[in-house]
Design a protein around this motif. Structure first.
Motif, PDB file in Angstrom:
ATOM      1  N   ASP A  98       7.006  14.187   2.243  1.00  0.00           N
ATOM      2  CA  ASP A  98       8.185  14.094   3.103  1.00  0.00           C
ATOM      3  C   ASP A  98       7.854  14.206   4.590  1.00  0.00           C
ATOM      4  O   ASP A  98       8.716  14.489   5.417  1.00  0.00           O
ATOM      5  N   THR A  99       6.599  13.952   4.956  1.00  0.00           N
ATOM      6  CA  THR A  99       6.162  13.996   6.348  1.00  0.00           C
ATOM      7  C   THR A  99       6.873  12.926   7.170  1.00  0.00           C
ATOM      8  O   THR A  99       7.035  11.796   6.723  1.00  0.00           O
ATOM      9  N   LEU A 100       7.275  13.303   8.378  1.00  0.00           N
ATOM     10  CA  LEU A 100       7.855  12.373   9.337  1.00  0.00           C
ATOM     11  C   LEU A 100       6.744  11.941  10.286  1.00  0.00           C
ATOM     12  O   LEU A 100       6.095  12.780  10.907  1.00  0.00           O
ATOM     13  N   TYR A 101       6.524  10.640  10.380  1.00  0.00           N
ATOM     14  CA  TYR A 101       5.468  10.096  11.241  1.00  0.00           C
ATOM     15  C   TYR A 101       6.070   9.665  12.568  1.00  0.00           C
ATOM     16  O   TYR A 101       7.026   8.893  12.613  1.00  0.00           O
ATOM     17  N   VAL A 102       5.504  10.185  13.675  1.00  0.00           N
ATOM     18  CA  VAL A 102       5.947   9.855  15.016  1.00  0.00           C
ATOM     19  C   VAL A 102       4.758   9.210  15.730  1.00  0.00           C
ATOM     20  O   VAL A 102       3.719   9.842  15.912  1.00  0.00           O
ATOM     21  N   THR A 103       4.921   7.943  16.114  1.00  0.00           N
ATOM     22  CA  THR A 103       3.847   7.206  16.775  1.00  0.00           C
ATOM     23  C   THR A 103       4.224   6.954  18.224  1.00  0.00           C
ATOM     24  O   THR A 103       5.335   6.504  18.514  1.00  0.00           O
ATOM     25  N   LEU A 104       3.291   7.268  19.131  1.00  0.00           N
ATOM     26  CA  LEU A 104       3.479   7.016  20.556  1.00  0.00           C
ATOM     27  C   LEU A 104       2.437   5.987  20.987  1.00  0.00           C
ATOM     28  O   LEU A 104       1.232   6.237  20.872  1.00  0.00           O
ATOM     29  N   ASP A 105       2.917   4.850  21.448  1.00  0.00           N
ATOM     30  CA  ASP A 105       2.036   3.766  21.891  1.00  0.00           C
ATOM     31  C   ASP A 105       2.297   3.466  23.363  1.00  0.00           C
ATOM     32  O   ASP A 105       3.415   3.652  23.855  1.00  0.00           O
ATOM     33  N   SER A 106       1.279   2.951  24.038  1.00  0.00           N
ATOM     34  CA  SER A 106       1.457   2.508  25.414  1.00  0.00           C
ATOM     35  C   SER A 106       2.331   1.258  25.429  1.00  0.00           C
ATOM     36  O   SER A 106       2.228   0.409  24.548  1.00  0.00           O
ATOM     37  N   ASN A 146       3.998  -1.542  31.175  1.00  0.00           N
ATOM     38  CA  ASN A 146       3.920  -0.435  32.116  1.00  0.00           C
ATOM     39  C   ASN A 146       3.124   0.697  31.487  1.00  0.00           C
ATOM     40  O   ASN A 146       3.575   1.305  30.513  1.00  0.00           O
ATOM     41  N   PRO A 147       1.947   1.036  32.036  1.00  0.00           N
ATOM     42  CA  PRO A 147       1.103   2.078  31.429  1.00  0.00           C
ATOM     43  C   PRO A 147       1.715   3.477  31.474  1.00  0.00           C
ATOM     44  O   PRO A 147       1.256   4.372  30.782  1.00  0.00           O
ATOM     45  N   ASP A 148       2.773   3.688  32.281  1.00  0.00           N
ATOM     46  CA  ASP A 148       3.433   4.990  32.340  1.00  0.00           C
ATOM     47  C   ASP A 148       4.529   5.141  31.288  1.00  0.00           C
ATOM     48  O   ASP A 148       5.093   6.222  31.135  1.00  0.00           O
ATOM     49  N   TRP A 149       4.846   4.077  30.589  1.00  0.00           N
ATOM     50  CA  TRP A 149       5.882   4.108  29.566  1.00  0.00           C
ATOM     51  C   TRP A 149       5.267   4.198  28.190  1.00  0.00           C
ATOM     52  O   TRP A 149       4.145   3.770  27.966  1.00  0.00           O
ATOM     53  N   ARG A 150       6.024   4.731  27.239  1.00  0.00           N
ATOM     54  CA  ARG A 150       5.595   4.847  25.858  1.00  0.00           C
ATOM     55  C   ARG A 150       6.632   4.219  24.944  1.00  0.00           C
ATOM     56  O   ARG A 150       7.825   4.232  25.236  1.00  0.00           O
ATOM     57  N   ILE A 151       6.163   3.696  23.853  1.00  0.00           N
ATOM     58  CA  ILE A 151       7.034   3.232  22.779  1.00  0.00           C
ATOM     59  C   ILE A 151       6.914   4.270  21.671  1.00  0.00           C
ATOM     60  O   ILE A 151       5.818   4.525  21.171  1.00  0.00           O
ATOM     61  N   LEU A 152       8.021   4.914  21.338  1.00  0.00           N
ATOM     62  CA  LEU A 152       8.018   5.978  20.336  1.00  0.00           C
ATOM     63  C   LEU A 152       8.688   5.436  19.083  1.00  0.00           C
ATOM     64  O   LEU A 152       9.808   4.938  19.120  1.00  0.00           O
ATOM     65  N   THR A 153       7.978   5.528  17.946  1.00  0.00           N
ATOM     66  CA  THR A 153       8.487   5.040  16.672  1.00  0.00           C
ATOM     67  C   THR A 153       8.435   6.171  15.666  1.00  0.00           C
ATOM     68  O   THR A 153       7.433   6.871  15.565  1.00  0.00           O
ATOM     69  N   CYS A 154       9.524   6.347  14.913  1.00  0.00           N
ATOM     70  CA  CYS A 154       9.570   7.350  13.854  1.00  0.00           C
ATOM     71  C   CYS A 154       9.652   6.635  12.508  1.00  0.00           C
ATOM     72  O   CYS A 154      10.381   5.655  12.368  1.00  0.00           O
ATOM     73  N   ASP A 155       8.907   7.150  11.553  1.00  0.00           N
ATOM     74  CA  ASP A 155       8.891   6.563  10.207  1.00  0.00           C
ATOM     75  C   ASP A 155       8.867   7.705   9.196  1.00  0.00           C
ATOM     76  O   ASP A 155       8.094   8.655   9.335  1.00  0.00           O
ATOM     77  N   HIS A 156       9.691   7.572   8.180  1.00  0.00           N
ATOM     78  CA  HIS A 156       9.743   8.564   7.114  1.00  0.00           C
ATOM     79  C   HIS A 156       9.609   7.818   5.796  1.00  0.00           C
ATOM     80  O   HIS A 156      10.613   7.389   5.223  1.00  0.00           O
ATOM     81  N   PRO A 157       8.370   7.620   5.314  1.00  0.00           N
ATOM     82  CA  PRO A 157       8.157   6.824   4.105  1.00  0.00           C
ATOM     83  C   PRO A 157       8.915   7.332   2.882  1.00  0.00           C
ATOM     84  O   PRO A 157       9.222   6.556   1.973  1.00  0.00           O
ATOM     85  N   GLY A 158       9.265   8.613   2.869  1.00  0.00           N
ATOM     86  CA  GLY A 158       9.962   9.168   1.715  1.00  0.00           C
ATOM     87  C   GLY A 158      11.430   8.817   1.650  1.00  0.00           C
ATOM     88  O   GLY A 158      12.109   9.101   0.677  1.00  0.00           O
ATOM     89  N   LEU A 159      11.962   8.191   2.714  1.00  0.00           N
ATOM     90  CA  LEU A 159      13.397   7.858   2.734  1.00  0.00           C
ATOM     91  C   LEU A 159      13.606   6.402   2.395  1.00  0.00           C
ATOM     92  O   LEU A 159      12.872   5.544   2.638  1.00  0.00           O
TER      93      LEU A 159
END
Length: 136
Positions: free
Chosen positions: A111-119, A123-136
């Motif tokens: 049930d781990t929640l995966y949070v990915t932060l990508d450039s 813009n190198p000062d911005w991030r793309i944040l993605t959340c994934d919960h494979p159990g849902l």
């Protein structure tokens, strides 16, 4: 999102989380994983300054829901996680935030929640944040 927004998103997630919870943070060096955990700690009302536990491997922050902040960069594989008492942390019922969680694949609960932060490509000062919960 920028650094301030990364912390704000972490804070919002911290206010919404219920324990036990495991957050597997992914992203390159400087992607904002520790900034996200700083916000998470605020949302959980956890005590203490949040810094990367690269050399200690884990920092504990007491609060209504305790925060266990891990940095697994120096681990060679998931088997090393058990040497630092991983199962004990899980049993304590708090929130585990794990930087460099890729090094613990196979040892994380389903049930781990995966949070990915990508450039951001524009813009190198911005991030793309993605959340994934494979159990849902």
């Amino acid at each position: 999102v920028g650094a301030g927004e990364t912390e704000a998103l972490g804070e919002a997630m911290g206010r919404a989380l219920r324990a036990p919870a495991v957050l597997a943070l992914r992203g390159d060096v400087g992607a904002g994983k520790t900034a996200f955990v700083r916000g998470l700690a605020r949302g959980l009302r956890a005590v203490g300054p949040v810094t990367s536990p690269t050399f200690a491997l884990a920092h504990e922050h007491p609060g209504p829901l305790p925060l266990f902040h891990f940095d697994l960069y120096r681990l060679s594989g998931p088997e090393d996680l058990f040497d630092i008492g991983w199962e004990d942390y899980l049993a304590r019922g708090g929130v585990c935030a794990i930087e460099w969680s890729e090094r613990a694949e196979g040892a994380l609960p389903p049930d781990t929640l995966y949070v990915t932060l990508d450039s951001h490509p524009d813009n190198p000062d911005w991030r793309i944040l993605t959340c994934d919960h494979p159990g849902l």
